[in-house]
Motif scaffolding. Structure first.
Motif, PDB file in Angstrom:
ATOM      1  N   VAL A 189       1.087  -1.251  -0.140  1.00  0.00           N
ATOM      2  CA  VAL A 189      -0.032   0.054  -0.028  1.00  0.00           C
ATOM      3  C   VAL A 189       0.760   1.162  -0.004  1.00  0.00           C
ATOM      4  O   VAL A 189       2.134   1.163   0.618  1.00  0.00           O
ATOM      5  CB  VAL A 189      -0.939  -0.147   1.221  1.00  0.00           C
ATOM      6  CG1 VAL A 189      -1.633  -1.132   1.261  1.00  0.00           C
ATOM      7  CG2 VAL A 189      -0.134   0.207   2.451  1.00  0.00           C
ATOM      8  N   LEU A 190       0.375   2.272  -0.527  1.00  0.00           N
ATOM      9  CA  LEU A 190       1.079   3.696  -0.658  1.00  0.00           C
ATOM     10  C   LEU A 190       0.676   4.364   0.620  1.00  0.00           C
ATOM     11  O   LEU A 190      -0.627   4.583   0.759  1.00  0.00           O
ATOM     12  CB  LEU A 190       0.772   4.446  -1.906  1.00  0.00           C
ATOM     13  CG  LEU A 190       1.563   5.683  -1.814  1.00  0.00           C
ATOM     14  CD1 LEU A 190       3.047   5.565  -1.783  1.00  0.00           C
ATOM     15  CD2 LEU A 190       1.017   6.579  -3.129  1.00  0.00           C
ATOM     16  N   VAL A 191       1.417   4.831   1.564  1.00  0.00           N
ATOM     17  CA  VAL A 191       1.021   5.485   2.789  1.00  0.00           C
ATOM     18  C   VAL A 191       1.460   6.843   2.786  1.00  0.00           C
ATOM     19  O   VAL A 191       2.686   7.288   2.412  1.00  0.00           O
ATOM     20  CB  VAL A 191       1.757   4.995   4.019  1.00  0.00           C
ATOM     21  CG1 VAL A 191       1.168   5.449   5.312  1.00  0.00           C
ATOM     22  CG2 VAL A 191       1.088   3.293   4.096  1.00  0.00           C
TER      23      VAL A 191
ATOM     24  N   VAL B 214      -1.348   7.791   6.613  1.00  0.00           N
ATOM     25  CA  VAL B 214      -2.711   7.226   6.160  1.00  0.00           C
ATOM     26  C   VAL B 214      -2.640   6.713   4.798  1.00  0.00           C
ATOM     27  O   VAL B 214      -1.831   6.912   3.975  1.00  0.00           O
ATOM     28  CB  VAL B 214      -3.680   8.732   5.820  1.00  0.00           C
ATOM     29  CG1 VAL B 214      -5.054   8.404   5.506  1.00  0.00           C
ATOM     30  CG2 VAL B 214      -3.700   9.115   7.271  1.00  0.00           C
ATOM     31  N   VAL B 215      -3.395   5.701   4.356  1.00  0.00           N
ATOM     32  CA  VAL B 215      -3.305   4.780   3.017  1.00  0.00           C
ATOM     33  C   VAL B 215      -3.701   5.849   2.095  1.00  0.00           C
ATOM     34  O   VAL B 215      -4.899   6.183   2.189  1.00  0.00           O
ATOM     35  CB  VAL B 215      -4.175   3.435   3.005  1.00  0.00           C
ATOM     36  CG1 VAL B 215      -4.237   2.957   1.981  1.00  0.00           C
ATOM     37  CG2 VAL B 215      -3.406   2.700   4.381  1.00  0.00           C
TER      38      VAL B 215
ATOM     39  N   GLU C  93      -5.935   4.480   8.832  1.00  0.00           N
ATOM     40  CA  GLU C  93      -4.672   5.130   9.373  1.00  0.00           C
ATOM     41  C   GLU C  93      -3.921   3.734  10.016  1.00  0.00           C
ATOM     42  O   GLU C  93      -4.674   2.830  10.350  1.00  0.00           O
ATOM     43  CB  GLU C  93      -5.095   5.710  10.639  1.00  0.00           C
ATOM     44  CG  GLU C  93      -5.671   7.308  10.404  1.00  0.00           C
ATOM     45  CD  GLU C  93      -6.063   8.010  11.475  1.00  0.00           C
ATOM     46  OE1 GLU C  93      -5.774   9.271  11.480  1.00  0.00           O
ATOM     47  OE2 GLU C  93      -6.355   7.724  12.591  1.00  0.00           O
ATOM     48  N   VAL C  94      -2.665   3.894   9.693  1.00  0.00           N
ATOM     49  CA  VAL C  94      -1.965   2.642   9.664  1.00  0.00           C
ATOM     50  C   VAL C  94      -0.580   3.027  10.530  1.00  0.00           C
ATOM     51  O   VAL C  94      -0.050   4.042  10.527  1.00  0.00           O
ATOM     52  CB  VAL C  94      -1.778   1.814   8.512  1.00  0.00           C
ATOM     53  CG1 VAL C  94      -3.023   1.399   8.007  1.00  0.00           C
ATOM     54  CG2 VAL C  94      -0.901   2.691   7.466  1.00  0.00           C
TER      55      VAL C  94
ATOM     56  N   GLU D  83       7.773  11.623   2.813  1.00  0.00           N
ATOM     57  CA  GLU D  83       6.451  11.984   2.689  1.00  0.00           C
ATOM     58  C   GLU D  83       5.524  10.854   2.445  1.00  0.00           C
ATOM     59  O   GLU D  83       4.371  10.757   2.845  1.00  0.00           O
ATOM     60  CB  GLU D  83       6.096  13.482   1.892  1.00  0.00           C
ATOM     61  CG  GLU D  83       6.784  14.522   2.586  1.00  0.00           C
ATOM     62  CD  GLU D  83       6.532  15.533   1.654  1.00  0.00           C
ATOM     63  OE1 GLU D  83       6.679  16.824   2.127  1.00  0.00           O
ATOM     64  OE2 GLU D  83       6.549  15.459   0.279  1.00  0.00           O
ATOM     65  N   TYR D  84       6.040   9.854   1.443  1.00  0.00           N
ATOM     66  CA  TYR D  84       5.554   8.971   1.182  1.00  0.00           C
ATOM     67  C   TYR D  84       6.241   7.557   1.339  1.00  0.00           C
ATOM     68  O   TYR D  84       7.361   7.700   1.024  1.00  0.00           O
ATOM     69  CB  TYR D  84       4.762   8.750  -0.485  1.00  0.00           C
ATOM     70  CG  TYR D  84       3.826  10.046  -0.591  1.00  0.00           C
ATOM     71  CD1 TYR D  84       2.171   9.684  -0.386  1.00  0.00           C
ATOM     72  CD2 TYR D  84       4.065  11.441  -0.804  1.00  0.00           C
ATOM     73  CE1 TYR D  84       1.416  10.634  -0.482  1.00  0.00           C
ATOM     74  CE2 TYR D  84       3.153  12.301  -0.862  1.00  0.00           C
ATOM     75  CZ  TYR D  84       1.604  12.099  -0.883  1.00  0.00           C
ATOM     76  OH  TYR D  84       0.935  12.664  -0.979  1.00  0.00           O
ATOM     77  N   VAL D  85       5.580   6.398   1.483  1.00  0.00           N
ATOM     78  CA  VAL D  85       6.219   5.243   1.687  1.00  0.00           C
ATOM     79  C   VAL D  85       5.409   3.902   0.735  1.00  0.00           C
ATOM     80  O   VAL D  85       4.211   3.972   1.163  1.00  0.00           O
ATOM     81  CB  VAL D  85       6.733   4.892   2.982  1.00  0.00           C
ATOM     82  CG1 VAL D  85       5.517   4.504   3.775  1.00  0.00           C
ATOM     83  CG2 VAL D  85       7.738   3.886   2.865  1.00  0.00           C
ATOM     84  N   ALA D  86       6.286   3.174   0.241  1.00  0.00           N
ATOM     85  CA  ALA D  86       5.503   1.879  -0.352  1.00  0.00           C
ATOM     86  C   ALA D  86       5.598   0.806   0.697  1.00  0.00           C
ATOM     87  O   ALA D  86       6.684   0.590   1.174  1.00  0.00           O
ATOM     88  CB  ALA D  86       6.126   1.452  -1.674  1.00  0.00           C
ATOM     89  N   ALA D  87       4.587   0.423   1.385  1.00  0.00           N
ATOM     90  CA  ALA D  87       4.698  -0.414   2.504  1.00  0.00           C
ATOM     91  C   ALA D  87       4.059  -1.638   2.368  1.00  0.00           C
ATOM     92  O   ALA D  87       2.925  -2.020   1.738  1.00  0.00           O
ATOM     93  CB  ALA D  87       3.923   0.130   3.846  1.00  0.00           C
TER      94      ALA D  87
END
Length: 332
Positions: free
Chosen positions: A30-32, A74-75, A90-91, A107-111
């Motif tokens: 997911v992108l967070v 947030v996803v 919210e994760v 600012e963004y992360v692929a999780a």
């Protein structure tokens, strides 16, 4: 997006606040949108070039590197094969550990969805980001390892010692990240908890449930404590062996960091020495979350810095004597 990168190993000054592409997500991810990122010792070990590890175990780093494993956010997007999370959830989680590709100072992360859990309702993003690595380390040591992977340091699989009411547990480095969760988990299981830390942390540790607080700056724990069932040493290092003296015969020593022990000495006393390398687990974070939501677990936050001042946060870490965790805030 903005992220922290370093292009060479070194001190906090190598951390740069730079523009980088937003990551793309792959299967199972997911992108967070990151709201906060927790700082942990592996972050500065990585920044320093992993000098803390024996030379033969050091990974070869590919620069530039975005550090960080812990985050809350947030996803924003979900891969087609992910069903546990939806846009807007919210994760929080510890990403891809053990490993060096968490990339949470951004600012963004692929999780990986498997590394995430829904953020406990009672925690804001700062406290949620502060928790994952530290609480998972304490949980995997004391409650449930959750896997059968041998420790790379001993070649053996750790087996948590069941903590039962009336047991005695000493936590060294009790005010730090792992330590303050170990105090609370041991108390939750009914143990009598002795916390070793600087005296300025006594009120903090008493609120977390410590029955006794020993100020290591004035008193050696081995001089005043005996017959403890279990020691979790969140300080470690070459002097960790001094705490063997507080254990009863047949007791257990759990060093969180590198430590050296005389195998003949521990064998004579029947003492078990065991350690782990914490591993990412969204499942375990989901199991722990109710303890945050009902107030049985609290997150200590030492200080908060904006993402752009990650260098300042690492400088704070280098000064030591941290109470809880250091956190970076990201965006609004």
């Amino acid at each position: 997006m903005k992220a922290i990168q370093f292009h060479e190993a070194g001190g906090p000054g190598v951390l740069r606040y730079e523009e980088v592409p937003v990551p793309e997500i792959g299967p199972g991810e997911v992108l967070v949108r990151v709201r906060a990122a927790g700082i942990n010792p592996p972050d500065w070990y990585l920044r320093e070039g992993m000098k803390v590890m024996p030379a033969e175990m050091r990974p070869e780093l590919e620069f530039p590197v975005i550090p960080g494993t812990d985050m809350s956010g947030v996803v924003e997007a979900v891969a087609p094969d992910v069903s546990r999370f939806a846009v807007g959830d919210e994760v929080f989680g510890m990403l891809r550990f053990p490993g060096f590709d968490g990339r949470t100072y951004a600012e963004y992360v692929a999780a990986p969805a498997s590394d995430l859990a829904h953020k406990p309702a009672g925690l804001d993003h700062v406290r949620a980001a502060a928790a994952p690595m530290s609480v998972l380390t304490a949980w995997q040591y004391l409650i449930d390892l959750g896997h059968d992977v041998p420790s790379p340091f001993t070649g053996r699989v750790h087996r948590p010692v069941p903590i039962t009411p009336g047991m005695s547990v000493l936590v060294n480095g009790a005010a730090g990240g792992v330590g303050h969760f170990a105090v609370q988990l041991a108390k939750w299981k009914g143990a009598r908890v002795v916390a070793v830390a600087s005296g300025r942390h006594e009120q903090f540790l008493r609120k977390l449930g410590a029955d006794e607080v020993i100020d290591y700056t004035t008193t050696r724990a081995a001089d005043v404590v005996k017959d403890v069932d279990l020691v979790i040493d969140a300080v470690g290092g070459r002097e960790g062996a001094r705490l063997l003296a507080v254990l009863k015969p047949g007791g257990t020593m759990l060093p969180v960091f590198f430590a050296e022990f005389d195998e003949e000495e521990t064998a004579r006393s029947g003492i078990t020495v065991s350690n782990i390398q914490v591993r990412s687990s969204g499942r375990q974070l989901a199991e722990i979350s109710p303890l945050f939501e009902d107030g049985r677990l609290h997150v200590g936050v030492d200080s908060v810095f904006p993402l752009s001042d990650a260098a300042g946060a690492h400088e704070r870490a280098a000064r030591g004597h941290i109470q809880g965790k250091i956190v970076l805030t990201v965006g609004a």
